[in-house]
Write an enzyme that holds these catalytic residues in place. Structure first.
Site, PDB file in Angstrom:
ATOM      1  N   GLU A 186       0.858  -1.200   0.000  1.00 17.42           N
ATOM      2  CA  GLU A 186       0.000   0.000   0.000  1.00 17.42           C
ATOM      3  C   GLU A 186       0.889   1.242   0.000  1.00 17.42           C
ATOM      4  OE1 GLU A 186      -3.724   1.414   2.787  1.00 17.42           O
ATOM      5  OE2 GLU A 186      -1.888   0.749   3.787  1.00 17.42           O
ATOM      6  N   HIS A 200       2.566   4.572   0.870  1.00 16.34           N
ATOM      7  CA  HIS A 200       2.748   5.276   2.149  1.00 16.34           C
ATOM      8  C   HIS A 200       3.428   6.621   1.912  1.00 16.34           C
ATOM      9  CE1 HIS A 200       1.580   1.552   4.135  1.00 16.34           C
ATOM     10  NE2 HIS A 200       1.547   2.215   5.258  1.00 16.34           N
ATOM     11  N   ASP A 244       3.657  -1.856   5.931  1.00 19.96           N
ATOM     12  CA  ASP A 244       2.816  -2.674   6.816  1.00 19.96           C
ATOM     13  C   ASP A 244       3.384  -4.080   6.999  1.00 19.96           C
ATOM     14  OD1 ASP A 244       1.167  -0.493   6.936  1.00 19.96           O
ATOM     15  OD2 ASP A 244      -0.362  -1.306   5.598  1.00 19.96           O
ATOM     16  N   HIS A 246      -2.075  -3.746   9.079  1.00 18.85           N
ATOM     17  CA  HIS A 246      -2.850  -3.015   8.073  1.00 18.85           C
ATOM     18  C   HIS A 246      -4.286  -2.911   8.583  1.00 18.85           C
ATOM     19  CE1 HIS A 246      -4.230  -1.640   4.178  1.00 18.85           C
ATOM     20  NE2 HIS A 246      -4.980  -2.713   3.987  1.00 18.85           N
ATOM     21  N   GLU A 305      -7.201  -2.237   7.594  1.00 16.12           N
ATOM     22  CA  GLU A 305      -8.367  -2.799   6.908  1.00 16.12           C
ATOM     23  C   GLU A 305      -8.460  -4.321   6.955  1.00 16.12           C
ATOM     24  OE1 GLU A 305      -7.510   1.173   4.865  1.00 16.12           O
ATOM     25  OE2 GLU A 305      -6.404  -0.428   5.859  1.00 16.12           O
ATOM     26  N   HIS A 338      -1.876   7.362   8.741  1.00 17.01           N
ATOM     27  CA  HIS A 338      -1.371   6.634   7.578  1.00 17.01           C
ATOM     28  C   HIS A 338      -0.233   7.444   6.970  1.00 17.01           C
ATOM     29  CE1 HIS A 338      -1.237   3.973   4.162  1.00 17.01           C
ATOM     30  NE2 HIS A 338      -1.250   5.025   3.371  1.00 17.01           N
ATOM     31  N   GLU A 352       3.970   5.381  11.930  1.00 23.32           N
ATOM     32  CA  GLU A 352       4.625   4.501  10.962  1.00 23.32           C
ATOM     33  C   GLU A 352       6.001   5.034  10.581  1.00 23.32           C
ATOM     34  OE1 GLU A 352       1.217   2.202   8.481  1.00 23.32           O
ATOM     35  OE2 GLU A 352       1.431   4.325   8.005  1.00 23.32           O
TER      36      GLU A 352
END
Length: 259
Positions: free
Chosen positions: A35, A37, A46, A121, A123, A178, A183
């Protein structure tokens, strides 16, 4: 570190692995995603962070860490920028559920009776839950009733005191974290060579609707793909996050698995 000392399952020979399983070692499964970032970090953040968190927990609980699940469920605009962004490569719900179910069944076939998914992650969670539930039901019907599976998302173990320390100017909320401070700080600690702080998008937290619209409206997502700024990230903050989140997960694993 010798092969017998490692916590990473795929680095072991099969015979040593069987010994560890026979001794009752839990198996932790990192689950991430590919994904975007933002411009300052790679797309496998992730994966890297869930594996590192699982490794930190395994080292204190005599657990093994399975090879990570690399792909995750579709990125959402309100928590990951959205699945419409190029680079983000996602699985549908059926696939994530099937992977979670199959991994539990395979580990149970090996003789593993204590399993924990370490999710990186946002989701993924509900689809991992569904897969685990289906696997446990199937195992119960087959007479395997001593299986126990945990689902852990590492940010759930970051307490209010830690948040106050890391976000003195206010916390934007986990849904907007995010590509932000959490992170980015963890990546600066664990993989500093993979972070380019000169490319951080220093933006205010994204203003998003309180609902979803399909198809996605691209202009709702900030052009950077990040939902908050990582400009205040530091490796020192990453150390605080890693230590406190892993300590919370260690306590949970020990409690649930009777260690």
């Amino acid at each position: 570190m010798t092969e017998r000392d490692t916590v990473y399952m795929e680095e072991l020979d099969a015979f040593t692995y069987r010994e560890r399983v026979a001794q009752g070692a839990p198996v932790l499964i990192p689950v991430g995603s590919i994904e975007q970032h933002g411009p300052h970090m790679p797309m496998n953040v992730d994966v890297l962070l869930s594996r590192a968190m699982a490794g930190a927990v395994a080292g204190q609980t005599a657990s093994l860490v399975a090879a990570p699940v690399v792909y995750g469920y579709k990125s959402q605009q309100r928590s990951g920028g959205g699945n419409h962004l190029t680079g983000t490569t996602s699985m549908d719900a059926e696939t994530v559920i099937s992977i979670a179910k199959r991994l539990v069944l395979e580990l149970a076939r090996h003789g593993v009776r204590k399993v924990a998914f370490v999710n990186g992650h946002y989701e993924n969670y509900q689809f991992l839950y569904e897969g685990v539930d289906l696997a446990v039901r199937e195992l119960h019907l087959e007479g395997v009733r001593d299986i126990k599976v945990m689902l852990l998302s590492y940010w759930d173990f970051v307490d209010d005191d830690t948040i106050a320390t890391l976000y003195p100017d206010g916390f934007p909320g986990w849904d907007l974290e995010h590509g932000g401070v959490l992170e980015t700080s963890l990546m600066l600690l664990l993989h500093p060579d993979r972070v380019d702080m000169s490319r951080v998008a220093d933006i205010p937290p994204a203003v998003l609707p309180t609902y979803d619209v399909l198809p996605a409206i691209p202009e709702v997502t900030p052009s950077s793909g990040c939902l908050s700024s990582g400009a205040d990230a530091t490796a020192e903050k990453g150390r605080i996050l890693l230590d406190r989140a892993s300590a919370g997960m260690v306590a949970a694993v020990r409690h649930e698995f009777g260690m």
